[in-house]
Design an enzyme around this catalytic site. Structure first.
Site, PDB file in Angstrom:
ATOM      1  N   ASP A   1      34.911  32.645  37.974  1.00 16.33           N
ATOM      2  CA  ASP A   1      34.509  33.545  39.052  1.00 16.33           C
ATOM      3  C   ASP A   1      35.698  33.699  40.005  1.00 16.33           C
ATOM      4  O   ASP A   1      36.166  32.723  40.585  1.00 16.33           O
ATOM      5  CB  ASP A   1      33.296  32.922  39.774  1.00 16.33           C
ATOM      6  N   MET A   2      36.194  34.919  40.130  1.00 13.66           N
ATOM      7  CA  MET A   2      37.314  35.163  41.025  1.00 13.66           C
ATOM      8  C   MET A   2      36.853  34.955  42.467  1.00 13.66           C
ATOM      9  O   MET A   2      35.716  35.256  42.810  1.00 13.66           O
ATOM     10  CB  MET A   2      37.847  36.595  40.867  1.00 13.66           C
TER      11      MET A   2
ATOM     12  N   ASP B   1      34.564  40.511  37.933  1.00 12.25           N
ATOM     13  CA  ASP B   1      35.268  39.294  38.329  1.00 12.25           C
ATOM     14  C   ASP B   1      34.575  38.018  37.860  1.00 12.25           C
ATOM     15  O   ASP B   1      34.801  36.954  38.410  1.00 12.25           O
ATOM     16  CB  ASP B   1      35.465  39.265  39.848  1.00 12.25           C
ATOM     17  N   GLU B   2      33.755  38.127  36.843  1.00 15.54           N
ATOM     18  CA  GLU B   2      32.979  36.971  36.426  1.00 15.54           C
ATOM     19  C   GLU B   2      32.809  36.965  34.913  1.00 15.54           C
ATOM     20  O   GLU B   2      32.531  38.005  34.323  1.00 15.54           O
ATOM     21  CB  GLU B   2      31.600  37.076  37.081  1.00 15.54           C
TER      22      GLU B   2
HETATM   23 MG   LIG Z   1      33.514  36.334  42.639  1.00 18.63          MG
END
Ligand SMILES: [Mg+2]
Length: 358
Positions: A19-20, A113-114
């Site tokens: 996860d960013m 982003d995941e």
């Molecule tokens: Mg994130």
């Protein structure tokens, strides 16, 4: 930074949740050096707008996603407010996923982003793999992420959330009771705010309380989802990693605003589609054998023509040339409303995937 699992557990800890950190805001910071260290809030800027992402500096002011932007402006008048640039975020996302696909093709992309990764085929220490991923993404893209490591998706996701930002966290089997039991019910994936309220109303606040309820009771309360919750809180989650590799085809199409019979125009679209499909195949480490051209005429009749090649391809030139030769077989006397190109018969490309570690 992370707790060491017992070594016999390591081989089972195959699922990574990536996860960013504050993704949209981090991309903005990375693209604009002047934003460094300042509170950055990405969201709708109109009166009814809401916060999409706040960076960690802005979170110090109590700003979080889904908060109305006018409240954010009161809490943090000096913040930098930016409208989302989805196109740019998708671009950066593609670069990140390119790196992930260099590690393994067993990836389930959850959002820009995941992602979940299944690293069982690598036969590597999951911590080593996670550190490598973080290191390369930082070096090449300049962004941080949090990684959760466990033996199923539910626990891996819980783990990535554990020490955000920029963390690595393992949840091994023997840690499950200590980690899960004290959690408030709302942090169980599948229990939303409404369900949490329902549970609180009957005196159930934590996972420990939840453990007293039978599967039947939970199913009565939440339907099928209740059964999943019953097993999740016991650390059981058999959902597989849903790789896009299982997709049957990759393609794209466009409807024209004005019908056309101009072959050069149609060829231009085929070229664009071929480039897009080829990039997408390469990113997903896939090859395809069948190329199909679809045309919809002004009167809405649809014609498709396909060709299966001798070899599996991901090359844009071959896809383009095949598409054009299929176009040659089509009737172009009627004007055309829609054109589409698809590559199917997909299979994973055989590639050296461990090069990053050698
Ligand atoms: Mg994130």
């Amino acid at each position: 930074m992370y707790s060491m699992p017992r070594s016999q557990d390591l081989e089972k800890l195959n699922i990574l949740h990536i996860d960013m950190d504050a993704f949209y805001a981090s991309v903005e910071e990375r693209d604009n050096f002047n934003l460094k260290g300042k509170p950055v809030i990405v969201g709708g800027l109109s009166n009814h707008g809401i916060v999409t992402t706040a960076n960690y500096e802005a979170r110090k002011y109590g700003i979080h996603s889904a908060m109305p932007i006018f409240i954010a402006r009161i809490k943090c008048p000096n913040g930098i407010y930016i409208r989302p640039r989805m196109h740019r975020y998708r671009e950066v996302s593609r670069e990140i996923f390119n790196i992930l696909y260099d590690i393994t093709s067993l990836i389930e992309q959850v959002s820009v982003d995941e992602a979940y990764l299944d690293i069982s085929q690598l036969g590597r220490d999951p911590i080593e793999v996670s550190q490598k991923i973080k290191e390369i993404v930082m070096r090449d893209i300049g962004l941080t992420m949090s990684i959760g490591i466990s033996y199923n998706k539910f626990l891996a996701k819980l783990a990535s959330d554990w020490n955000k930002p920029n963390g690595i966290k393992i949840i091994s089997q023997d840690m499950v009771p200590d980690i899960l039991l004290p959690l408030p019910v709302k942090s169980v994936h599948g229990i939303g705010p409404k369900s949490a309220k329902k549970l609180n109303n009957i005196g159930i606040y934590t996972v420990r309380d939840l453990m007293y309820l039978t599967e039947e009771f939970l199913v009565d309360l939440f339907g099928k989802q209740g059964g999943e919750i019953y097993y999740r809180i016991r650390g059981i989650d058999n959902r597989e990693i849903n790789t896009e590799r299982e997709r049957k085809s990759l393609g794209t199409e466009i409807t024209f605003s004005h019908d056309t019979k101009d072959k050069e125009v149609l060829k231009t679209y085929i070229r664009t589609f071929a480039t897009e499909i080829s990039e997408s195949l390469k990113q997903k480490r896939l090859h395809g054998r069948t190329i199909t051209l679809k045309i919809k005429y002004g009167d809405f009749t649809v014609k498709t023509r396909g060709r299966t090649l001798m070899e599996e391809v991901d090359d844009e030139k071959i896809i383009y040339e095949t598409g054009v030769s299929l176009l040659d077989e089509m009737d172009l006397n009627e004007s055309i409303r829609l054109i589409g190109l698809t590559v199917s018969n997909l299979s994973p490309s055989t590639m050296e995937q461990l090069s990053l570690f050698s």
